[in-house]
Motif scaffolding. Structure first.
Motif, mmCIF file in Angstrom:
data_model
loop_
_atom_site.group_PDB
_atom_site.id
_atom_site.type_symbol
_atom_site.label_atom_id
_atom_site.label_comp_id
_atom_site.label_asym_id
_atom_site.label_seq_id
_atom_site.Cartn_x
_atom_site.Cartn_y
_atom_site.Cartn_z
ATOM 1 N N ASP A 128 36.169 37.905 37.821
ATOM 2 C CA ASP A 128 37.088 37.811 38.942
ATOM 3 C C ASP A 128 38.092 38.934 38.857
ATOM 4 O O ASP A 128 38.679 39.217 40.046
ATOM 5 N N ALA A 129 38.212 39.719 37.685
ATOM 6 C CA ALA A 129 39.228 40.727 37.607
ATOM 7 C C ALA A 129 38.866 41.622 36.390
ATOM 8 O O ALA A 129 38.009 41.211 35.533
ATOM 9 N N ILE A 191 41.954 34.227 32.983
ATOM 10 C CA ILE A 191 41.448 34.345 31.545
ATOM 11 C C ILE A 191 41.176 33.074 31.032
ATOM 12 O O ILE A 191 40.513 33.227 30.034
ATOM 13 N N SER A 192 42.044 32.222 31.244
ATOM 14 C CA SER A 192 41.598 30.907 30.452
ATOM 15 C C SER A 192 40.178 30.271 30.996
ATOM 16 O O SER A 192 39.685 29.556 30.270
ATOM 17 N N GLN A 193 39.618 30.561 32.211
ATOM 18 C CA GLN A 193 38.282 30.340 32.660
ATOM 19 C C GLN A 193 37.284 31.598 32.109
ATOM 20 O O GLN A 193 35.921 31.259 32.398
ATOM 21 N N GLY A 194 37.518 32.482 31.253
ATOM 22 C CA GLY A 194 36.810 33.426 30.740
ATOM 23 C C GLY A 194 36.063 34.415 31.930
ATOM 24 O O GLY A 194 35.123 34.993 31.822
ATOM 25 N N SER A 195 36.990 34.657 33.016
ATOM 26 C CA SER A 195 36.336 35.259 34.250
ATOM 27 C C SER A 195 37.252 36.700 34.265
ATOM 28 O O SER A 195 37.329 37.257 35.580
ATOM 29 N N VAL A 196 37.875 37.127 33.223
ATOM 30 C CA VAL A 196 38.560 38.588 33.122
ATOM 31 C C VAL A 196 37.733 39.500 32.025
ATOM 32 O O VAL A 196 37.978 39.189 30.973
ATOM 33 N N SER A 197 37.231 40.630 32.805
ATOM 34 C CA SER A 197 36.720 41.489 31.592
ATOM 35 C C SER A 197 37.928 42.623 31.590
ATOM 36 O O SER A 197 38.871 42.867 32.281
ATOM 37 N N GLY A 198 37.573 43.608 30.666
ATOM 38 C CA GLY A 198 38.828 44.592 30.532
ATOM 39 C C GLY A 198 37.965 45.764 29.612
ATOM 40 O O GLY A 198 37.184 45.811 29.203
ATOM 41 N N GLU A 199 39.023 46.777 29.787
ATOM 42 C CA GLU A 199 38.589 48.084 28.724
ATOM 43 C C GLU A 199 39.983 48.582 28.373
ATOM 44 O O GLU A 199 41.071 48.519 28.824
ATOM 45 N N TYR A 200 39.696 49.459 27.318
ATOM 46 C CA TYR A 200 40.878 50.131 26.622
ATOM 47 C C TYR A 200 40.785 51.462 26.879
ATOM 48 O O TYR A 200 39.855 52.210 26.569
ATOM 49 N N TYR A 201 41.924 51.937 27.444
ATOM 50 C CA TYR A 201 41.960 53.312 27.796
ATOM 51 C C TYR A 201 42.932 53.990 26.895
ATOM 52 O O TYR A 201 44.091 53.742 26.855
ATOM 53 N N GLN A 202 42.405 55.087 26.288
ATOM 54 C CA GLN A 202 43.196 55.704 25.175
ATOM 55 C C GLN A 202 43.825 57.154 25.642
ATOM 56 O O GLN A 202 44.468 57.933 24.714
#
Length: 224
Positions: A128-129, A191-202
């Protein structure tokens, strides 16, 4: 999935930026010879994202007059005006603009950050995000979220800061009603539903939230 549409959040009053924002909206403040919002527009255009939506409230007419329809930047800009009163906050502002954003996932970036993030690198997954997270700045030492195996969690590890860059589906706003509301509770529910992905930008990223940070960024860009 290729992102085709982006929204730039530009409706904030910029209270912490006063007196610089007494006469000019924060997105039009300049660093390195161009306004904050122009920097985003050029970066989005370079990434092939040319369908832009910009919300505004405080002195929004200045933003529209300055940017126009986006032709000079090689993009098409549509505006989501929130009036001259209190802005709708992040969640309410995005929800209000959904009719302009279409049915496909869309990118959102806040106008009051500066970054060299390459928007073409965004790889939106089935969520979802999707949030871009960065190292915690001095003014947010506790961070916001945890990133683990490409998923965003509320707890359970080293916390990072939400950069103000994210991709969202309209489904995230299901059940919302018109008005002012924050985005964070919607994200935490997803997030509680496990539907948010992400990435780390340095790479380089600055939350341009105060006049001093604006000056520091301007000095940095002048040196570079």
């Amino acid at each position: 999935m290729k992102i085709k549409t982006a929204m730039i959040l530009a409706a904030g009053r910029g209270e912490r930026m006063r007196p610089l924002t007494d006469q000019v909206p924060k997105p039009l403040l300049k660093v390195g010879g161009e306004s904050l919002i122009e920097h985003h527009i050029r970066a989005l255009a370079a990434a092939g994202i040319r369908d832009l939506v910009i919300n505004h409230a405080y002195r929004g007419e200045q933003i529209e007059h300055f940017l126009g329809n986006g032709e000079k930047y090689g993009v098409e800009i549509r505006y989501s005006a929130e009036g001259h009163g209190k802005a709708l906050e992040t969640g309410g502002g995005i929800f209000n603009a959904l009719p302009l954003l279409g049915n496909s996932p869309f990118l959102v970036v806040t106008a009051d950050i500066w970054t060299d993030y390459d928007f073409s690198r965004l790889q939106f997954k089935q969520a979802d995000a999707h949030l871009v997270l960065v190292e915690n700045p001095e003014h947010n030492p506790q961070g916001d979220f945890v990133l683990q195996d490409g998923r965003v969690l509320s707890e359970g590890g080293t916390r990072l800061t939400y950069s103000g860059i994210g991709v969202y589906r309209e489904e995230l706003f299901a059940g919302c009603k018109p008005g002012a509301f924050p985005l964070a509770p919607l994200l935490r529910q997803a997030i509680s539903q496990g539907s948010v992905s992400g990435e780390y930008y340095q790479g380089r990223w600055v939350d341009v939230g105060t006049p001093e940070r604006l000056r520091q960024l301007d000095r940095m860009l002048s040196i570079n």
